[in-house]
Design a protein around this motif. Structure first.
Motif, PDB file in Angstrom:
ATOM      1  N   PHE A 262       0.827  -1.199   0.000  1.00 59.92           N
ATOM      2  CA  PHE A 262       0.000   0.000   0.000  1.00 59.92           C
ATOM      3  C   PHE A 262       0.868   1.259   0.000  1.00 59.92           C
ATOM      4  O   PHE A 262       2.024   1.250   0.429  1.00 59.92           O
ATOM      5  N   LEU A 263       0.301   2.325  -0.486  1.00 60.31           N
ATOM      6  CA  LEU A 263       0.873   3.664  -0.418  1.00 60.31           C
ATOM      7  C   LEU A 263      -0.285   4.615  -0.176  1.00 60.31           C
ATOM      8  O   LEU A 263      -1.263   4.630  -0.924  1.00 60.31           O
ATOM      9  N   CYS A 264      -0.182   5.380   0.910  1.00 55.96           N
ATOM     10  CA  CYS A 264      -1.252   6.316   1.212  1.00 55.96           C
ATOM     11  C   CYS A 264      -0.662   7.653   1.638  1.00 55.96           C
ATOM     12  O   CYS A 264       0.511   7.757   1.977  1.00 55.96           O
ATOM     13  N   MET A 276      -2.837   4.117  -4.389  1.00 55.67           N
ATOM     14  CA  MET A 276      -2.586   3.090  -5.390  1.00 55.67           C
ATOM     15  C   MET A 276      -3.778   2.877  -6.316  1.00 55.67           C
ATOM     16  O   MET A 276      -3.683   2.143  -7.302  1.00 55.67           O
ATOM     17  N   THR A 277      -4.905   3.532  -6.028  1.00 61.97           N
ATOM     18  CA  THR A 277      -6.046   3.409  -6.925  1.00 61.97           C
ATOM     19  C   THR A 277      -5.786   4.132  -8.246  1.00 61.97           C
ATOM     20  O   THR A 277      -6.371   3.793  -9.269  1.00 61.97           O
ATOM     21  N   ASN A 278      -4.896   5.130  -8.211  1.00 61.28           N
ATOM     22  CA  ASN A 278      -4.515   5.852  -9.433  1.00 61.28           C
ATOM     23  C   ASN A 278      -3.286   5.193 -10.039  1.00 61.28           C
ATOM     24  O   ASN A 278      -2.159   5.636  -9.842  1.00 61.28           O
ATOM     25  N   GLN A 279      -3.493   4.124 -10.778  1.00 54.81           N
ATOM     26  CA  GLN A 279      -2.377   3.342 -11.289  1.00 54.81           C
ATOM     27  C   GLN A 279      -1.677   4.002 -12.467  1.00 54.81           C
ATOM     28  O   GLN A 279      -0.580   3.589 -12.844  1.00 54.81           O
ATOM     29  N   THR A 280      -2.285   5.015 -13.058  1.00 52.02           N
ATOM     30  CA  THR A 280      -1.619   5.716 -14.155  1.00 52.02           C
ATOM     31  C   THR A 280      -0.513   6.633 -13.642  1.00 52.02           C
ATOM     32  O   THR A 280       0.453   6.897 -14.349  1.00 52.02           O
ATOM     33  N   LYS A 281      -0.642   7.096 -12.426  1.00 53.52           N
ATOM     34  CA  LYS A 281       0.360   7.996 -11.861  1.00 53.52           C
ATOM     35  C   LYS A 281       1.260   7.300 -10.850  1.00 53.52           C
ATOM     36  O   LYS A 281       2.428   7.646 -10.701  1.00 53.52           O
ATOM     37  N   PHE A 282       0.725   6.293 -10.165  1.00 48.77           N
ATOM     38  CA  PHE A 282       1.487   5.568  -9.149  1.00 48.77           C
ATOM     39  C   PHE A 282       1.673   4.129  -9.626  1.00 48.77           C
ATOM     40  O   PHE A 282       0.699   3.437  -9.924  1.00 48.77           O
ATOM     41  N   SER A 283       2.908   3.693  -9.666  1.00 53.60           N
ATOM     42  CA  SER A 283       3.190   2.339 -10.150  1.00 53.60           C
ATOM     43  C   SER A 283       4.088   1.611  -9.164  1.00 53.60           C
ATOM     44  O   SER A 283       4.981   2.196  -8.548  1.00 53.60           O
ATOM     45  N   LEU A 284       3.816   0.303  -9.001  1.00 53.33           N
ATOM     46  CA  LEU A 284       4.547  -0.559  -8.080  1.00 53.33           C
ATOM     47  C   LEU A 284       5.662  -1.259  -8.834  1.00 53.33           C
ATOM     48  O   LEU A 284       5.439  -1.847  -9.885  1.00 53.33           O
ATOM     49  N   LEU A 285       6.909  -1.190  -8.271  1.00 51.73           N
ATOM     50  CA  LEU A 285       8.069  -1.757  -8.952  1.00 51.73           C
ATOM     51  C   LEU A 285       8.910  -2.577  -7.986  1.00 51.73           C
ATOM     52  O   LEU A 285       8.854  -2.386  -6.770  1.00 51.73           O
ATOM     53  N   SER A 313      -2.076  -2.925   4.561  1.00 53.05           N
ATOM     54  CA  SER A 313      -2.885  -1.728   4.754  1.00 53.05           C
ATOM     55  C   SER A 313      -3.649  -1.745   6.069  1.00 53.05           C
ATOM     56  O   SER A 313      -4.079  -0.700   6.552  1.00 53.05           O
ATOM     57  N   GLN A 314      -3.819  -2.917   6.688  1.00 52.78           N
ATOM     58  CA  GLN A 314      -4.491  -3.011   7.988  1.00 52.78           C
ATOM     59  C   GLN A 314      -3.544  -2.727   9.138  1.00 52.78           C
ATOM     60  O   GLN A 314      -3.955  -2.691  10.300  1.00 52.78           O
ATOM     61  N   LEU A 315      -2.248  -2.560   8.834  1.00 57.12           N
ATOM     62  CA  LEU A 315      -1.236  -2.222   9.828  1.00 57.12           C
ATOM     63  C   LEU A 315      -1.181  -3.237  10.972  1.00 57.12           C
ATOM     64  O   LEU A 315      -1.013  -2.896  12.136  1.00 57.12           O
ATOM     65  N   ARG A 316      -1.311  -4.508  10.605  1.00 61.03           N
ATOM     66  CA  ARG A 316      -1.220  -5.552  11.625  1.00 61.03           C
ATOM     67  C   ARG A 316       0.223  -5.855  11.983  1.00 61.03           C
ATOM     68  O   ARG A 316       0.504  -6.460  13.009  1.00 61.03           O
TER      69      ARG A 316
END
Length: 440
Positions: A262-264, A276-285, A313-316
């Motif tokens: 996750f990235l928030c 990360m819902t905006n995959q056109t601007k944010f990409s996972l590498l 994302s649940q920070l467990r």
């Protein structure tokens, strides 16, 4: 024989009165705590002695304590003649204190008694404990069930597992549904009440009791154990980037399986907007078991701020990265010094710029001093050379004679050369002499 019959009659009357005592008082107490018994009597007995005894009081009519005595060991008695009630308190009750007691009013013949049944319960709860978890700086809700017959009774929650002091130390009750970080909501339809604890800290970990007050004095409880997990920042970084250019974040990854990266963006890791819902601007590498990268393309000024990235994302789990992103324009990202357009400085911070100036300014001043001194020496040497030349032309006769001799020597050489050339070359019709030179 008659006296024996009378004695039997008296005993039967006493036993009849004993078994026909008015009402039964049921009392509950927690081990180590205290109980209070209120015994009422009829009008006209205000000035009679009262006492409290256990078991067969016929053979010990003074019992454990009596009026006008007030305190005796762990017993206390007080006769309120106005309300015609005498109260007995027992402190530090133990399991062996459980049993049948009697409130007695001493009078001629046989006494008046009221039966008291004391039940002592261990001051701990409960056989079943529900475990719940929360995250530091997050929130948690404790859902408490109750029976329908307690729907209108007081609800509350406390820390620890001691029912005897739970109500007195309640964190919140249904009479006051907001208390600091705690809120209480009651759903009568589902016969539940829920207590929510906001902004958890590590100190919130521990045992809790949900309590429902009853008319018997023995409240109903359910037990919970809360574990608050620490939020440890694996690392943090400050990144400066330029508008229109991409930037890449390095993020820690959990070793646990089936965790979503996750990235928030926001002020807190448990209260931020998923980017990360905006995959056109944010990409996972470069996703691996220990780390991964996130690239943001075409940066804008509004992209500046605080980011959190991690593998759950649940920070467990205790692994996420905090990133402070500063976005600058291209003009702001570099600084040109006044000495030369070829000397530029990309200053990551105002502090570093001040440090660079401390080194550059003295060097510039030294260079200017060297150039000034060099120019001064050049002009001084030229001035001296011109002055020496002027003195040679207008000096003493001796200097003039020497100069004239040097000139004659030169022209003597020329005359010899001319003579030789004349002999060799018939073009030259006349020869040059010293007199010819000065006449001309």
């Amino acid at each position: 024989m008659w006296s024996l019959q009378n004695l039997l009659l008296v005993l039967c009357s006493a036993l009849s009165c004993w078994t026909c005592a008015a009402g039964v008082i049921q009392v509950f107490g927690y081990e180590g705590g205290g109980v209070k018994i209120s015994c009422s009597y009829d009008e006209g007995y205000e000035n009679y002695k009262k006492y409290f005894c256990k078991g067969n009081c016929w053979f010990s009519r003074d019992g454990l304590i009596k009026t006008p005595q007030r305190n005796k060991h762990k017993y206390f008695i007080y006769d309120d003649k106005k309300s015609r009630i005498f109260n007995v308190s027992i402190s530090d009750v133990r399991l062996h204190d459980a049993g049948t007691y009697w409130c007695g009013v001493k009078r001629t013949g046989y006494d008046l008694y009221t039966e008291v049944r004391l039940e002592v319960i261990k001051d701990s709860c409960c056989d079943k404990v529900t475990e719940i978890q929360g995250n530091e700086e997050g929130s948690v809700s404790i859902r408490c069930l109750y029976e329908s017959k307690y729907q209108k009774q007081l609800k509350y929650i406390c820390r620890g597992n001691q029912p005897s002091t739970c109500l007195q130390q309640a964190l919140i009750t249904s009479n006051n549904r907001q208390n600091g970080r705690f809120t209480l909501s009651h759903d009568q339809k589902s016969e539940t009440f829920t207590v929510t604890n906001l902004n958890l800290t590590l100190k919130d970990s521990g045992s809790y009791l949900c309590g429902v007050q009853t008319d018997t004095g023995l409240d109903v409880f359910s037990a919970f154990k809360l574990e608050v997990k620490e939020m440890c920042k694996v690392n943090s970084s400050n990144i400066r980037a330029i508008v229109g250019h991409p930037v890449t974040f390095q993020c820690s990854s959990s070793q646990h399986r089936d965790t979503k990266k996750f990235l928030c963006k926001g002020d807190q890791p448990n209260n931020c907007t998923d980017m990360m819902t905006n995959q056109t601007k944010f990409s996972l590498l470069n996703v691996s078991s220990s780390c991964f990268s996130v690239t943001i393309t075409e940066l804008e000024a509004g992209d500046a701020g605080t980011y959190f990235c991690g593998s759950d994302s649940q920070l467990r789990f205790k692994d996420y990265t905090e990133i402070q992103l500063a976005v600058e324009s291209l003009q702001q990202s570099s600084t040109v010094t006044p000495i030369s357009s070829s000397i530029t400085s990309l200053s990551p911070s105002p502090h570093e710029s001040d440090v660079n100036l401390l080194y550059i300014l003295p060097a510039v001043l030294v260079l200017l001093l060297i150039l000034t001194f060099a120019l001064f020496m050049v002009f001084k040497n030229k001035s001296k050379s011109l002055k020496v030349g002027g003195v040679g032309m207008s000096g003493s006769n001796t200097a003039g004679s020497d100069e004239e001799t040097r000139i004659n020597d030169i022209y003597g050489l020329e005359e010899d050369e001319s003579h030789m050339n004349h002999e060799a070359n018939p073009i030259y019709g006349h020869s040059l002499t010293e007199d010819n030179i000065y006449c001309n």
